[in-house]
Design an enzyme around this catalytic site. Structure first.
Site, PDB file in Angstrom:
ATOM      1  N   TYR A   1     -46.320 -27.439 -21.387  1.00  0.00           N
ATOM      2  CA  TYR A   1     -46.431 -28.367 -22.511  1.00  0.00           C
ATOM      3  C   TYR A   1     -47.355 -27.814 -23.588  1.00  0.00           C
ATOM      4  CZ  TYR A   1     -47.153 -32.856 -24.901  1.00  0.00           C
ATOM      5  OH  TYR A   1     -47.213 -33.865 -25.836  1.00  0.00           O
TER       6      TYR A   1
ATOM      7  N   SER B   1     -49.309 -32.190 -30.762  1.00  0.00           N
ATOM      8  CA  SER B   1     -50.130 -32.802 -29.721  1.00  0.00           C
ATOM      9  C   SER B   1     -51.541 -32.236 -29.827  1.00  0.00           C
ATOM     10  CB  SER B   1     -49.540 -32.482 -28.341  1.00  0.00           C
ATOM     11  OG  SER B   1     -50.449 -32.753 -27.298  1.00  0.00           O
TER      12      SER B   1
END
Length: 221
Positions: A120, A107
């Protein structure tokens, strides 16, 4: 041959049907990728895996000071421990064959921080380093482990944020040199490249498909 998994049996059957409608032969398994015993059993049934894509992921948008440790651990479990568990299960077969591809879905949060995504970002930062370490440890067996770091992509999940006039939509479009959101088609080429022999000397690399966000400081106000 495509083999995939899902925790939900109904989704597994739907996936098989969807592939069949496209003329693609696929096999599906019900498996929780955070459960090492289930993963080992699944891989034993599949046999040698040539290309592994670790793409299971969850996110919890909670300010860090309000997040329970259990919530934090759950995100780490799915987004970081699961790629470790599944990679560990397929690597011996790749070592024996002398070739293999592992693609971890990272990501932009592998590089950047942002409000409410402490778990995250921690997991995706860890996944970046797991990617590099797998490359370092198993490159001698002709195993390439790389990552794809998607930018902001047009999906059903982001649809509410892409409504014209939404401040987040404006933020992404002005923050991205390409001036638009990415599409799932934008991820196809990078995935094919990292899965193919064209990337046999590419290892431990995170390929960010973000329209240039990570390279851009933003427009002057």
């Amino acid at each position: 041959k495509i083999v995939f998994n899902n925790m939900n049996e109904e989704f597994v059957h739907a996936g098989i049907q969807n592939y069949a409608e496209q003329g693609i032969k696929a096999e599906g398994f019900v498996c929780d990728v955070t459960d090492e015993a289930m993963v080992q059993k699944m891989v034993e049934q599949i046999g040698t895996v040539d290309i592994l894509v670790n793409n299971a992921g969850i996110i919890r948008r909670v300010p860090m000071h309000e997040m329970d440790a259990a919530e934090f651990r759950r995100v780490i479990d799915v987004d970081l421990n699961a790629p470790f568990i599944v990679s560990k299960a397929v690597i011996p077969g790749m070592m024996k064959k002398g070739h293999g591809k592992i693609i971890n879905i990272c990501s932009m949060m592998s590089e950047l921080g942002r409000e409410t995504v402490s778990a995250y970002a921690s997991a995706k930062g860890g996944l970046k380093m797991l990617t590099k370490n797998i490359a370092s440890e198993y490159g001698m067996y002709n195993i390439q482990c790389n990552g794809i770091g998607p930018g902001y992509i047009e999906t059903n999940a982001t649809a509410p944020l892409r409504v014209e006039g939404h401040p987040f939509d404006k933020f992404i479009r002005t923050r991205t040199p390409a001036g638009r959101w990415g599409t799932t088609d934008d991820l196809v080429g990078p995935a094919v490249f990292l899965a193919s022999d064209a990337s046999n000397f590419v290892n431990g690399h995170i390929l960010y498909v973000d329209g240039g966000i990570l390279a851009y400081i933003g427009r002057q106000p």
